[in-house]
Scaffold this motif. Structure first.
Motif, PDB file in Angstrom:
ATOM      1  N   LYS A 134      40.505  39.399  40.004  1.00 44.04           N
ATOM      2  CA  LYS A 134      39.576  39.788  38.932  1.00 44.04           C
ATOM      3  C   LYS A 134      38.645  40.887  39.416  1.00 44.04           C
ATOM      4  O   LYS A 134      38.275  40.942  40.582  1.00 44.04           O
ATOM      5  N   GLY A 135      38.243  41.743  38.473  1.00 48.07           N
ATOM      6  CA  GLY A 135      37.257  42.771  38.806  1.00 48.07           C
ATOM      7  C   GLY A 135      37.899  44.016  39.385  1.00 48.07           C
ATOM      8  O   GLY A 135      39.121  44.139  39.453  1.00 48.07           O
TER       9      GLY A 135
ATOM     10  N   CYS B 143      34.498  37.784  44.981  1.00 45.11           N
ATOM     11  CA  CYS B 143      34.933  36.636  45.772  1.00 45.11           C
ATOM     12  C   CYS B 143      34.520  35.329  45.097  1.00 45.11           C
ATOM     13  O   CYS B 143      33.392  35.172  44.642  1.00 45.11           O
ATOM     14  N   ASP B 144      35.471  34.378  45.040  1.00 40.65           N
ATOM     15  CA  ASP B 144      35.184  33.078  44.428  1.00 40.65           C
ATOM     16  C   ASP B 144      34.198  32.257  45.256  1.00 40.65           C
ATOM     17  O   ASP B 144      33.570  31.342  44.757  1.00 40.65           O
ATOM     18  N   TYR B 145      34.112  32.581  46.544  1.00 38.19           N
ATOM     19  CA  TYR B 145      33.328  31.737  47.446  1.00 38.19           C
ATOM     20  C   TYR B 145      32.053  32.418  47.908  1.00 38.19           C
ATOM     21  O   TYR B 145      31.458  32.007  48.898  1.00 38.19           O
ATOM     22  N   ALA B 146      31.665  33.527  47.228  1.00 45.08           N
ATOM     23  CA  ALA B 146      30.557  34.354  47.720  1.00 45.08           C
ATOM     24  C   ALA B 146      29.287  33.521  47.880  1.00 45.08           C
ATOM     25  O   ALA B 146      28.953  32.690  47.051  1.00 45.08           O
ATOM     26  N   MET B 147      28.600  33.807  48.995  1.00 42.80           N
ATOM     27  CA  MET B 147      27.337  33.124  49.271  1.00 42.80           C
ATOM     28  C   MET B 147      26.233  34.165  49.257  1.00 42.80           C
ATOM     29  O   MET B 147      26.500  35.376  49.248  1.00 42.80           O
TER      30      MET B 147
ATOM     31  N   TYR C  88      40.003  37.971  50.480  1.00 44.83           N
ATOM     32  CA  TYR C  88      40.714  39.091  49.872  1.00 44.83           C
ATOM     33  C   TYR C  88      42.194  39.033  50.217  1.00 44.83           C
ATOM     34  O   TYR C  88      43.066  39.151  49.356  1.00 44.83           O
ATOM     35  N   THR C  89      42.515  38.820  51.494  1.00 43.95           N
ATOM     36  CA  THR C  89      43.916  38.716  51.910  1.00 43.95           C
ATOM     37  C   THR C  89      44.603  37.590  51.160  1.00 43.95           C
ATOM     38  O   THR C  89      45.748  37.720  50.717  1.00 43.95           O
ATOM     39  N   ARG C  90      43.879  36.479  51.003  1.00 42.86           N
ATOM     40  CA  ARG C  90      44.467  35.331  50.321  1.00 42.86           C
ATOM     41  C   ARG C  90      44.789  35.646  48.869  1.00 42.86           C
ATOM     42  O   ARG C  90      45.858  35.317  48.361  1.00 42.86           O
ATOM     43  N   ARG C  91      43.839  36.346  48.221  1.00 42.15           N
ATOM     44  CA  ARG C  91      44.108  36.731  46.828  1.00 42.15           C
ATOM     45  C   ARG C  91      45.263  37.730  46.763  1.00 42.15           C
ATOM     46  O   ARG C  91      46.081  37.696  45.853  1.00 42.15           O
ATOM     47  N   LEU C  92      45.297  38.629  47.745  1.00 39.68           N
ATOM     48  CA  LEU C  92      46.355  39.644  47.790  1.00 39.68           C
ATOM     49  C   LEU C  92      47.724  38.970  47.877  1.00 39.68           C
ATOM     50  O   LEU C  92      48.677  39.350  47.200  1.00 39.68           O
TER      51      LEU C  92
END
Lengths: 308, 308, 355
Positions: free
Chosen positions: C289-290, C308-312, C265-269
């Motif tokens: 997005k979202g 999150c693009d990396y969600a597991m 999140y911080t990275r996207r921010l």
């Protein structure tokens, strides 16, 4: 660097695919303004009970007089001031007229005048207020000065003056109540329109090329309608009260016609001896006004988007 | 501030002029003939017309009428021959003023108190009690409250005198009957406005300063919440004034309202119209005073003129 | 604005409790549509004299957090649980009267909107004086002097004249100075500033930030700065805590956070704002997005997982714990778990890419 953490099943670390459409989806079903208002008023038991009482009153005004064999104007010298009983359900008055028939005939007149005057007032008020507020400038100046002047003269005094000059009767009563009654609504609607007009969404619509008609119809009207409806609901009990007041001091409906105010007037003259002659019409007026006020309160809360 | 006062004064004067002119026109349009009820020879009739000035052109009559008004001369009653209306007002106004002032003081203070109590007890039974009292109050026309109190507390329980105006105990019932509607109105407005203020950011600021709840309510909430109440003091005066018509009739108080209703019932046109002018001017003056008062209480208006 | 490089956070004497310690703070609002979980287990601590910034987008619960520290959130509809320790005292257990003794005295608050945060019917000087006289026994004239001193301190021109003016006679910047003076007048140890510059013009924003920053270092007051503006943070704060959906997702010293953001999140921010020199991100701006999760029914796992693009799989079921990344740098993300690193490598070390 990493602190020791519990270990998990490796499968839990597999990547999951995101559903792109779900991302932008709205999570909760969104209610429109009116759905939301309807939901709120339905949950308001006091308001729904009041609506029931108003409906009952209207129903009785329609069918009440024909439920008894007595005509509401027929006098009967042998049954004077009879208390409520088996033949005369609400008793009789000092001329032997059946009060059941008179009370419900009176309901017709009082309710009709109340609703009619309130509707006309709100319509005129909404139009004048809307036009003044929307056009602004000189039109607004003119209307506001006019309203300033008219507003300073008390409503009831104008109504009394009008009734002194006009013939007594139902249509003149409505005219007297409408004469200055619209001013309150006009002020209210003007204020709201003026406030809305300067808000960004209207400005945005205008810059996108929306016509005046579209702005009024799509933006101003829906946002003012709640206010107009609430105002209307509150205006009905006020008009009923005004009719009752005028009839009570002898300026409204004249006998042998009946209205609640008139019945209360004759009841009051006679009520040391026959209190029921005052109590019944008084109860009708009070209960109707109470229901209308409570319903109006509920409606106002329901239509106020800030109350959730 | 000076500009604001002058502006209000101008509006008040125009309003008075409009009212006076309307009344003049109405006197001329009255249905029928003011002397029709009396059998008069043509000479007497001509004399009377000359006496009342009906033989002169309208413009002259209008000028004379305005001149008389400016001198404070309201003319003669038709019914009480040779009784100047000034005399009637002089005799009866003190009673009405006494009742009116008692009512305004009682109604505004009790109303504000109830409104504050209701707002501070949000969601508790005490709030619902206050709301209930208020909604009953605005649903009961004063002629009904008056009659019911007279019957229950005066006639049945004999707690207070039934009628007349001869000492404190005589004032209780009429004052309360006349106050009830206004009291309810004030408490509703006060409650709403207290709740509005409670949600304002500056109340949060006051809380963040660590002020005690009492100081927050007293210094910050009430002072701001009371402004809307001040704005309705004008209409309140008007409502109380029209209320005196019926209350004075019910309790046989020799005030102006009683004469007004008598005038209406006797079709004493000059009396009705002259008293209307008097009431109108009185109320417009009251509204003017309220406007000025409002300007002093709200610094935003008080200082608007001095802003550089 | 003068470029003010944030210094290091003041060191704490070992063993003494932090000035403010918030543990597992939860604030729920009961509405007729259900319960809104505005704050969902938020923890952080602050040292005396430190400036900590809570950063997050609107609706993430940062303002509610600020207000619940002073217990200004109305109860009901809200319920607050967890622990807020100020100088070793548990605030949530204090009586309202004890709380009032602290409000305004031990901690002051500066609000977001100076236009509406002042009482319109009371002269501004008196509004400041009121705070002072509530907490200290002072004569009127002594209080007035203190208020005038305070007004001078916040850079109010002509304080004597301003003293008697009403809020509507003052501009937004002047009003915010009044609010700052009000918060500082009793010499508090902590100031909570809730978006102090959001409602102001850009030029005024810089002035107000300068004033806050100056006074904070001069008076040694701790400052909890609530903002959505990373630019503000860069110049003011010692440390940053990034808030998302009612929880803190990452805390780090300012430079560390800008240099090595370690939460998706911080990275996207950071990608979604124009870059300053020396930052990792390059290229065109991007949006996240979202939408933030519905706080009526927040996701059971990581709040950011749905975006999150990396969600597991794990992210959707279990909220991640705060894992240490560097000195004073912690991040709540399952990607930092050894098993995830083993599988995907160190994703947080990848350069920020704007898409």
């Amino acid at each position: 660097m990493t602190e020791p953490t519990t270990s998990f099943d490796d499968a839990l670390f597999s990547r999951v695919e995101r559903d792109a459409s779900a991302l932008e989806a709205i999570h909760r079903p969104s209610l429109t303004y009116w759905q939301d208002a309807w939901y709120k008023i339905k949950k308001n038991r006091v308001a729904m009970l009041s609506l029931g009482i108003i409906a009952l009153c209207v129903l009785m005004a329609a069918v009440g007089p024909s439920m008894t064999p007595f005509d509401y104007t027929a006098t009967d010298a042998t049954h004077i001031d009879e208390p409520p009983g088996g033949t005369h359900w609400f008793g009789t008055d000092s001329l032997g007229r059946d009060l059941w028939a008179r009370v419900w005939m009176g309901a017709r007149v009082s309710l009709l005048i109340g609703f009619l005057a309130a509707v006309i007032n709100s319509c005129i008020g909404a139009c004048v207020g809307g036009i003044a507020g929307y056009l602004g400038g000189r039109v607004d100046m003119f209307f506001m000065r006019l309203i300033d002047v008219l507003y300073a003269i008390p409503y009831m005094i104008v109504a009394i003056l009008a009734m002194v000059v006009l013939d007594t009767g139902m249509h003149t009563l409505v005219i007297a109540l409408v004469l200055v009654g619209w001013i309150k609504s006009a002020r209210l609607v003007r204020g709201q329109v003026l406030q809305l007009k300067h808000q960004e969404f209207v400005l945005a619509a205008r810059k996108l090329g929306a016509s005046d008609a579209r702005i009024i119809y799509r933006h101003l009207l829906p946002n003012t309608l709640g206010l107009i409806i609430t105002d209307l609901t509150m205006a009905v009990p006020y008009a009923i009260f005004a009719e009752a007041f005028l009839s009570y001091i002898g300026l409204g409906i004249q006998p042998p016609e009946a209205s609640w105010g008139l019945l209360a007037r004759y009841g009051a003259q006679n009520f040391r001896v026959c209190p029921y002659q005052l109590f019944i019409p008084a109860a009708c007026i009070s209960l109707t006004m109470l229901s209308l006020n409570l319903f109006g309160d509920g409606l106002r809360d329901a239509l106020d988007p800030r109350v959730r | 501030m000076t500009r604001y006062i002058l502006q209000r004064l101008a509006i008040s004067l125009v309003t008075i002029w409009v009212l006076v002119t309307v009344v003049f026109v109405l006197v001329r349009c009255l249905p029928g003939d003011p002397f029709a009820s009396e059998k008069l020879t043509p000479e007497i009739r001509a004399n009377m017309e000359r006496y009342y000035g009906f033989d002169q052109p309208l413009s002259v009559q209008y000028a004379k009428y305005l001149k008389n008004l400016l001198r404070g001369d309201l003319g003669m009653s038709l019914k009480y021959q040779n009784m100047p209306i000034n005399q009637i007002i002089q005799n009866s106004f003190p009673y009405s003023a006494d009742l009116g002032i008692r009512t305004i003081l009682f109604a505004t203070f009790t109303g504000i108190f109830l409104g504050v109590v209701a707002a501070l007890n949000r969601g508790r039974p005490l709030e619902y009690l206050c709301i209930f009292v208020a909604v009953v109050g605005i649903s009961l026309p004063d002629f009904i409250t008056g009659s019911l109190l007279q019957y229950l507390l005066g006639q049945k329980l004999r707690l207070f005198p039934v009628a007349l105006w001869k000492g404190f105990s005589y004032t209780v019932l009429p004052t309360f009957a006349l106050s009830f509607y206004t009291l309810a109105m004030v408490s509703r407005i006060m409650r709403t406005s207290m709740l509005d203020v409670t949600g304002q950011d500056y109340i949060r600021t006051a809380r963040a300063k660590g002020l005690s709840p009492f100081k927050i309510v007293w210094r910050h909430q009430i002072r701001n919440a009371i402004l809307p109440v001040v704005t309705i003091l004008g209409p309140i005066t008007a409502a109380i004034l029209t209320g005196t018509f019926v209350i004075e009739s019910i309790y046989a108080i020799p005030g102006m309202g009683k004469f007004y209703v008598l005038g209406v019932q006797n079709l004493d046109y000059t009396m009705i119209l002259s008293l209307t002018v008097f009431y109108g001017v009185f109320l417009i003056a009251a509204n003017f005073v309220v406007d000025i008062l409002y300007g002093f209480i709200d610094p935003r208006i008080r200082l608007a003129g001095n802003k550089r | 604005m003068k470029a003010m490089a944030p210094g290091n956070a003041p060191d704490r004497v070992p063993g003494s409790p932090p000035l403010l310690e918030v543990r597992d703070l939860r604030v729920n609002f009961a509405t007729y549509g259900g319960t809104v979980q505005a704050v969902r287990g938020l923890s952080f601590s602050m040292e005396a004299g430190e400036c900590l910034a809570l950063v997050g987008e609107s609706g993430c619960g940062k303002s509610v957090t600020a207000q619940s520290l002073l217990r200004l959130v109305p109860h009901p509809p809200a319920t607050t649980t967890g622990s807020v320790r100020f100088d070793g005292r548990e605030l949530l257990d204090l009586s309202e009267r004890e709380m009032n003794r602290l409000r305004g005295a031990a901690f002051g608050m500066v609000f977001q909107d100076p236009m509406t945060s002042l009482n319109p019917t009371m002269p501004v000087g008196r509004q400041i004086e009121e705070a002072l006289r509530e907490h200290e026994r002072l004569s009127r004239s002594a209080a007035r002097e203190r208020v005038l001193d305070m007004l001078r301190l916040v850079g109010m021109p002509e304080p004597e004249r301003r003293y008697g003016q009403y809020p509507h006679e003052c501009s937004g910047g002047m009003r915010q100075r009044v609010l700052i003076a009000m918060a500082l007048v009793c010499g508090p140890r902590l100031i909570v500033a809730d978006e102090p510059t959001t409602a102001l013009d850009v030029t005024i924003q810089a002035q107000i930030l300068d004033i806050l920053k100056n006074l904070q270092s001069r008076l040694g007051t701790a400052l909890l700065l609530i903002t959505h503006d990373l630019g503000v943070v860069a110049h003011m704060a010692h440390r940053i805590a990034v808030v998302y959906a009612g929880r803190i997702v990452e805390t780090a010293p300012v430079r560390e956070l800008f240099a090595r953001p370690s939460h998706p999140y911080t990275r996207r921010l950071l990608c979604s704002r124009p870059s300053l020199d020396g930052e990792a991100a390059r290229g065109p701006l991007c949006a996240i997005k979202g939408t933030p999760p519905d706080l009526f029914a927040p996701p059971p796992g990581c709040g950011f997982a749905p975006r999150c693009d990396y969600a597991m799989a794990l992210c959707g079921t279990t909220p991640p714990p705060a894992l240490g990344v560097g000195t004073g740098h912690r991040s709540s993300c399952w990607l930092l778990h050894p098993q995830a690193r083993e599988r995907y490598g160190d994703l947080m070390r990848a350069p920020l890419e704007r898409r």
